[in-house]
Design an enzyme around this catalytic site. Structure first.
Site, PDB file in Angstrom:
ATOM      1  N   TYR A  56     -29.861 -30.520 -85.626  1.00 47.42           N
ATOM      2  CA  TYR A  56     -28.653 -29.956 -85.003  1.00 47.42           C
ATOM      3  C   TYR A  56     -29.007 -29.246 -83.696  1.00 47.42           C
ATOM      4  CZ  TYR A  56     -24.392 -27.458 -84.055  1.00 47.42           C
ATOM      5  OH  TYR A  56     -23.269 -26.978 -83.417  1.00 47.42           O
ATOM      6  N   SER A 138     -23.085 -15.568 -79.263  1.00 46.51           N
ATOM      7  CA  SER A 138     -22.075 -16.631 -79.349  1.00 46.51           C
ATOM      8  C   SER A 138     -20.881 -16.189 -80.185  1.00 46.51           C
ATOM      9  CB  SER A 138     -22.728 -17.857 -80.002  1.00 46.51           C
ATOM     10  OG  SER A 138     -21.738 -18.767 -80.424  1.00 46.51           O
ATOM     11  N   TYR A 162     -15.764 -18.480 -77.073  1.00 51.84           N
ATOM     12  CA  TYR A 162     -15.108 -19.771 -77.223  1.00 51.84           C
ATOM     13  C   TYR A 162     -13.628 -19.500 -77.141  1.00 51.84           C
ATOM     14  CZ  TYR A 162     -18.981 -22.859 -77.846  1.00 51.84           C
ATOM     15  OH  TYR A 162     -20.084 -23.615 -77.608  1.00 51.84           O
ATOM     16  N   THR A 188     -17.248 -20.043 -72.067  1.00 51.64           N
ATOM     17  CA  THR A 188     -17.790 -21.406 -72.047  1.00 51.64           C
ATOM     18  C   THR A 188     -16.665 -22.413 -71.859  1.00 51.64           C
ATOM     19  OG1 THR A 188     -19.614 -20.688 -73.415  1.00 51.64           O
ATOM     20  CG2 THR A 188     -19.168 -23.053 -73.369  1.00 51.64           C
ATOM     21  N   LYS A 270     -19.257 -20.461 -67.906  1.00 49.82           N
ATOM     22  CA  LYS A 270     -20.444 -21.242 -68.273  1.00 49.82           C
ATOM     23  C   LYS A 270     -20.063 -22.717 -68.412  1.00 49.82           C
ATOM     24  CE  LYS A 270     -24.014 -21.433 -71.908  1.00 49.82           C
ATOM     25  NZ  LYS A 270     -23.672 -22.507 -72.830  1.00 49.82           N
ATOM     26  N   HIS A 294     -24.684 -27.590 -71.050  1.00 49.88           N
ATOM     27  CA  HIS A 294     -24.766 -27.261 -72.479  1.00 49.88           C
ATOM     28  C   HIS A 294     -25.993 -27.932 -73.098  1.00 49.88           C
ATOM     29  CE1 HIS A 294     -21.833 -25.442 -75.471  1.00 49.88           C
ATOM     30  NE2 HIS A 294     -22.716 -25.957 -76.313  1.00 49.88           N
TER      31      HIS A 294
HETATM   32  C1  LIG Z   1     -27.838 -25.131 -81.561  1.00 49.03           C
HETATM   33  C2  LIG Z   1     -27.140 -24.764 -80.296  1.00 49.03           C
HETATM   34  C3  LIG Z   1     -25.967 -24.030 -80.367  1.00 49.03           C
HETATM   35  C4  LIG Z   1     -25.332 -23.648 -79.197  1.00 49.03           C
HETATM   36  N1  LIG Z   1     -24.225 -22.860 -79.299  1.00 49.03           N
HETATM   37  C5  LIG Z   1     -23.613 -22.450 -78.174  1.00 49.03           C
HETATM   38  C6  LIG Z   1     -22.524 -21.562 -78.263  1.00 49.03           C
HETATM   39  O1  LIG Z   1     -22.146 -21.133 -79.332  1.00 49.03           O
HETATM   40  N2  LIG Z   1     -21.930 -21.201 -77.104  1.00 49.03           N
HETATM   41  C7  LIG Z   1     -22.347 -21.672 -75.882  1.00 49.03           C
HETATM   42  O2  LIG Z   1     -21.761 -21.335 -74.857  1.00 49.03           O
HETATM   43  N3  LIG Z   1     -23.402 -22.496 -75.782  1.00 49.03           N
HETATM   44  C8  LIG Z   1     -24.045 -22.886 -76.900  1.00 49.03           C
HETATM   45  N4  LIG Z   1     -25.138 -23.675 -76.789  1.00 49.03           N
HETATM   46  C9  LIG Z   1     -25.621 -24.084 -75.459  1.00 49.03           C
HETATM   47  C10 LIG Z   1     -26.632 -23.056 -74.906  1.00 49.03           C
HETATM   48  O3  LIG Z   1     -26.006 -21.847 -74.581  1.00 49.03           O
HETATM   49  C11 LIG Z   1     -27.313 -23.598 -73.629  1.00 49.03           C
HETATM   50  O4  LIG Z   1     -26.332 -23.954 -72.685  1.00 49.03           O
HETATM   51  C12 LIG Z   1     -28.201 -24.797 -73.898  1.00 49.03           C
HETATM   52  O5  LIG Z   1     -28.959 -24.599 -75.073  1.00 49.03           O
HETATM   53  C13 LIG Z   1     -29.137 -25.029 -72.725  1.00 49.03           C
HETATM   54  O6  LIG Z   1     -29.910 -26.168 -72.917  1.00 49.03           O
HETATM   55  P1  LIG Z   1     -31.455 -26.111 -73.387  1.00 49.03           P
HETATM   56  O7  LIG Z   1     -31.476 -25.388 -74.672  1.00 49.03           O
HETATM   57  O8  LIG Z   1     -31.835 -27.547 -73.555  1.00 49.03           O
HETATM   58  O9  LIG Z   1     -32.223 -25.433 -72.305  1.00 49.03           O
HETATM   59  C14 LIG Z   1     -25.826 -24.061 -77.934  1.00 49.03           C
HETATM   60  C15 LIG Z   1     -26.997 -24.798 -77.873  1.00 49.03           C
HETATM   61  C16 LIG Z   1     -27.683 -25.136 -79.024  1.00 49.03           C
HETATM   62  C17 LIG Z   1     -28.970 -25.885 -78.899  1.00 49.03           C
HETATM   63  C1  LIG Z   2     -19.711 -26.329 -80.831  1.00 47.10           C
HETATM   64  C2  LIG Z   2     -20.173 -24.961 -80.977  1.00 47.10           C
HETATM   65  C3  LIG Z   2     -19.309 -24.040 -81.703  1.00 47.10           C
HETATM   66  C4  LIG Z   2     -21.625 -24.699 -81.014  1.00 47.10           C
HETATM   67  C5  LIG Z   2     -22.227 -25.262 -79.805  1.00 47.10           C
HETATM   68  O1  LIG Z   2     -21.934 -24.865 -78.721  1.00 47.10           O
HETATM   69  C6  LIG Z   2     -23.190 -26.318 -79.877  1.00 47.10           C
HETATM   70  O2  LIG Z   2     -23.548 -26.736 -80.991  1.00 47.10           O
HETATM   71  O3  LIG Z   2     -23.607 -26.812 -78.831  1.00 47.10           O
END
Ligand SMILES: Cc1cc2nc3c(=O)[nH]c(=O)nc-3n(C[C@H](O)[C@H](O)[C@H](O)COP(=O)(O)O)c2cc1C
Ligand SMILES: CC(C)CC(=O)C(=O)O
Length: 395
Positions: A56, A138, A162, A188, A270, A294
């Site tokens: 995930y 988050s 969100y 975001t 973002k 993202h």
């Molecule tokens: C498991 C996971 C969950 C994430 N959840 C969120 C989130 O809840 N809100 C959000 O804005 N971005 C979320 N992101 C995106 C991160 O904030 C970020 O933009 C992203 O991880 C950057 O890419 P990188 O990890 O490859 O450097 C998530 C990323 C991952 C890997």
């Molecule tokens: C869809 C989200 C609630 C979590 C997220 O940002 C992610 O998994 O990339």
């Protein structure tokens, strides 16, 4: 055996000293808890935690081409080191939204962290606070924001929203975040819908459907008001309600007025990749943008985030704080993002793996290793100030 300081550190600021700490600990037989090479973390985390949770975190939209484009864009830029420039004193600090940060780094918002470690966001937030790095919580955290805020003491905290369909829930989240001492609101924009993520689909692994990542919602009075029965009486209905409302594909630029009206502090958007969207952010009274795709999790086939950065900086860099994420893994990535005009970077997946491998100390290790490598790259390339990097540092 050598003991004591070998690097002439200024306490709390000499990130590079971590290098010698690792060598010296190793010489006394202490096995490092995590590797120095951050690109090994995913593989180690998968061996420890299994393919569901790590799949995930590691997974992407489509065939993963955006994640590869993120790496390719950063790799394409090359540093041109300069010599004999007196790099004894280094300053990694940056000014951001009225605060001085010790380094140009924050932990990116990552939801559902309990899939990686039972202490989840509390452990990650404590690690960030211990290292002086802002923690961006988050909306989809697995721990209610009040508990995370309490766990991290007076550490710098930002809240990621969100921006869902229910205005009352949004208003309530903003009120709660303000009461918990979150200073910056990160909104975001790139997740109004969940993308097509083949790895998760094939494993039928989506944390929310297992009730993970809903804690802020389930504890929220405005969210609870939208349910026919209390969460504890019909959890499945609560999960479904969350899935239906957490994103809103109907939002437009006009809707930002509501957030501006209800949040006094800085607001950062973002997921901005186009210069015109960055201009619209500025027109809407926003304070910053995060150039981000993202981590390739939303749009397959998207532009590499570092390829989008110069255009956004040219459009708004003199008026808005431009931050960057998506693909940052090493100290030289931080250097390149700053040289391309980012004021700071957000670290994503690597800290989630560090958390999965060793809880709070694992996250601290990942932060310290990244900043040690950044400081060494800065100095060895002939620079002393993180905030002073420009495109001239690149070839
Ligand atoms: C498991 C996971 C969950 C994430 N959840 C969120 C989130 O809840 N809100 C959000 O804005 N971005 C979320 N992101 C995106 C991160 O904030 C970020 O933009 C992203 O991880 C950057 O890419 P990188 O990890 O490859 O450097 C998530 C990323 C991952 C890997
Ligand atoms: C869809 C989200 C609630 C979590 C997220 O940002 C992610 O998994 O990339």
């Amino acid at each position: 055996m050598i003991g004591g300081d070998v690097t002439d550190p200024e306490p709390g600021r000499d990130w590079a000293a971590f290098q010698y700490e690792i060598y010296l600990n190793g010489m006394t037989g202490a096995v490092p808890r995590l590797p120095a090479d951050p690109t090994r973390l995913e593989e180690l985390a998968e061996a420890r935690l299994g393919p569901g949770p790590v799949g995930y975190v590691a997974g992407s939209a489509g065939n993963g081409s955006t994640e590869r484009a993120n790496r390719a864009a950063l790799d394409r830029h090359r540093i041109v080191p300069r010599m004999l420039r007196d790099v004894r004193r280094r300053d990694l600090s940056v000014e951001l939204f009225g605060a001085r940060l010790p380094a140009p780094l924050a932990l990116a918002p990552i939801g559902v962290l309990s899939i990686m470690h039972p202490e989840a966001e509390c452990a990650a937030a404590r690690a960030a606070a211990a290292q002086g790095v802002p923690f961006i919580l988050s909306s989809a955290s697995s721990t209610p924001m009040e508990r995370v805020a309490e766990a991290m003491g007076d550490g710098e905290r930002w809240f990621q929203l969100y921006w869902g369909k229910d205005r009352e829930v949004t208003r309530s989240f903003l009120d709660r975040a303000r009461a918990c001492g979150f200073t910056v609101l990160v909104v975001t924009l790139d997740t109004p819908l969940l993308a097509w993520r083949p790895r998760d689909l094939d494993q039928a692994y989506l944390p929310f459907l297992r009730g993970v990542g809903t804690a802020n919602y389930f504890t929220d009075p405005a969210f609870q008001a939208g349910l026919a029965k209390p969460v504890h009486e019909d959890r499945d209905a609560a999960v479904l309600h969350f899935v239906r409302m957490f994103g809103d594909p109907g939002k437009t630029w006009q809707d930002l007025a509501f957030l501006r009206e209800h949040w006094d502090g800085p607001i950062v958007l973002k997921g901005v990749l186009h210069p015109d969207d960055a201009r619209r952010a500025q027109e809407a009274g926003m304070d910053g943008v995060v150039v981000s795709n993202h981590g390739g999790r939303q749009v397959g086939g998207s532009i590499g985030a570092a390829d989008a950065l110069p255009g956004v900086v040219a459009a708004v860099g003199d008026r808005l704080a431009v931050l960057f994420d998506s693909g940052v893994r090493t100290g030289d990535d931080v250097f390149k993002a700053l040289a391309l005009g980012a004021r700071a970077v957000l670290l994503g997946r690597p800290y989630a793996y560090g958390l999965g491998l060793d809880g709070q100390p694992g996250v601290e290790h990942v932060i310290r290793a990244l900043l040690a490598e950044f400081e060494l790259t800065l100095a060895l390339s002939g620079h002393t100030d993180a905030a002073g990097l420009t495109p001239e540092a690149l070839g």
